[in-house]
Design an enzyme around this catalytic site. Sequence first.
Site, PDB file in Angstrom:
ATOM      1  N   ARG A 212       0.633  -1.287   0.059  1.00  0.00           N
ATOM      2  CA  ARG A 212       0.014  -0.175  -0.471  1.00  0.00           C
ATOM      3  C   ARG A 212       1.110   1.356   0.481  1.00  0.00           C
ATOM      4  NH1 ARG A 212      -2.372   1.837   4.652  1.00  0.00           N
ATOM      5  NH2 ARG A 212      -2.647   0.315   5.202  1.00  0.00           N
TER       6      ARG A 212
ATOM      7  N   TYR B  11     -13.463  16.287 -17.240  1.00  0.00           N
ATOM      8  CA  TYR B  11     -14.325  15.282 -16.686  1.00  0.00           C
ATOM      9  C   TYR B  11     -15.188  15.236 -15.986  1.00  0.00           C
ATOM     10  CZ  TYR B  11     -13.637   9.989 -15.778  1.00  0.00           C
ATOM     11  OH  TYR B  11     -14.581   8.674 -15.938  1.00  0.00           O
TER      12      TYR B  11
ATOM     13  N   ASP C 275      -4.875  17.354 -16.251  1.00  0.00           N
ATOM     14  CA  ASP C 275      -4.915  16.101 -16.575  1.00  0.00           C
ATOM     15  C   ASP C 275      -4.552  15.785 -17.906  1.00  0.00           C
ATOM     16  OD1 ASP C 275      -6.419  13.723 -18.001  1.00  0.00           O
ATOM     17  OD2 ASP C 275      -7.970  14.297 -16.373  1.00  0.00           O
TER      18      ASP C 275
ATOM     19  N   LYS D  36      -6.045   4.806 -19.687  1.00  0.00           N
ATOM     20  CA  LYS D  36      -6.657   5.305 -21.407  1.00  0.00           C
ATOM     21  C   LYS D  36      -5.231   4.219 -22.073  1.00  0.00           C
ATOM     22  CE  LYS D  36     -10.192   6.588 -19.525  1.00  0.00           C
ATOM     23  NZ  LYS D  36     -10.412   8.143 -18.755  1.00  0.00           N
TER      24      LYS D  36
END
Length: 387
Positions: A57, A110, A181, A206
Site C-alpha cells: 500500500r 472529466y 489532467d 486509457k
Amino acid sequence: MQLDPGDIALCIAGEVAGDAPAPMTVPIAQTSLFAYADFQSLVDGLAAEHRQHVYTRGQNPTVEVLERKLAALERGEACKCFGSGMGAISAVLLGLLEAGDHVLFVNHTYGPTLQLAMQLRRFGIAHDLLLDLEPASVRHALRPNTRLLWLETPGTMLFRVADIAAITAVARDRGVTTCVDNSWATPLLQKPLALGADVVVHSVSKYLAGHSDVMAGAVITSAALLRQIFYRAYMLNGAVLAPHDAWLVLRGMRTLAARLRQQEADARSVAEFVRAHAAVRGVFYPGFADNQDVVTRQLRGLTGVFSFALARDDFATVRRVIDALRVFRIGVSWGGVESLVISPNRGEATSVLDAQGIPRGLIRLSIGLEGADVLVADLEHALAQAL
Ligand SMILES: *Cc1c(COP(=O)(O)O)cnc(C)c1O
C-alpha cells in the site's frame, strides 16, 4: 507526430539491470509486505514508507518501475501510481486542499472529477468551472482563497486546447498551484510540467495502458508535493495499483509510440471524412481547431479521440447512428486498440450539456487500430441514418 527518441526508448525499455542473461521484462513482485532481517530495520523502514519497501500500500518494486518511467517521461521529480485515474485525482485534491480553499476548474472537465469537487463542498471546499480559456478571464476567475487551478487540455468532450504556459503563468503570479489532467495527450505528446504546471495526473487506464484491460492512475510532481500527497492521501485512501496491473501497463507502454502514430493518422482520416458529411454540423478535433498556433506549439502530435455533432440532434437520431455502427464498439472509456463510440446525450435532461455548450447531437469516437478505411465505411453506413 514528432516524438522524442529518448521517450520512445523509455517506453520500450525493460528494466532489469545486472549481469546478462537477464529477463527481458520486469519481474512482478506479487507481495503485500516485505520481511526484514531484524526489528530495528523494520522500524527504520516504517519511518520512511515513501521510499522504503514495507507494505505494497506504500511502495512496491514493480509499481516503482512504472513510476520511474512516468516521472522521466513527464520530466517530473517523482511519480506515484494509483489503482485508477480517479484514485490519483482524489489524492491530489485531498492531499493539497483544506477547508476554506477554492478550486478553479478550467476547460471542459472529466465528469467524475467535477462530481468529486461537488462532494468536497461537504468539507468546505468550493469550486468554479471556467469554460473561457483566455488568460485574462482565468486571472479574473481566481479568488483570494483559490488554492488549486485544475486544467484539462484537450478538454473532455469538445477537446478544446488551452494554452498551458499562459494559464499556469497567471496562476503562478497569484501563488496558485496548477494541476493538468494529461490523459488525452499522454506524456509522449504533451509535457505540462515543462510548460509551468506543478502537478500532472493521468488516467493510465486509457492510452498509456492502451488495451482496455487495466485500471490505473498516476500523479507526477515535485518530490515535496508528492510526499505531501503520499502521506495525506495515497497511503490512507488505499487506491493502490496492484503489481500485476503495473506490469500490464508496462507491457502496454512498450507499444505506445507505435499505437499513437497509427491512431493519429487514422483519426485524422476519419475526422476529415466526418467533417465533409452532410449529416454532421461540426467536428471537435484539435487538428481542426482555430488556435493552431497553441496546438502545434504545445502538442507533438494528436491522439485518436474526438467528437462530432449531428445536425439532427434529438436523442432518437443519436441512438440510431450509434446502434448502426458495427466496427465501433459501444462503451465508455477510450484509448485502447478497439474503436469505441459514446454520446454524452443520455436522452434525459440535457441541462448540463446545454450549460456547458456541448451540442445535444454530440458523438465521441475513440479510434483504435482497425484501419481508417474500415472505420470510414462503418461511419458512412451509420451516418446515413441521420440524413
Ligand atoms: C477516464 C478519465 C479519468 C479517470 O480515470 P479512471 O482511470 O477511469 O479512474 C480522468 N480524466 C480523464 C480525462 C479521463 O478520461
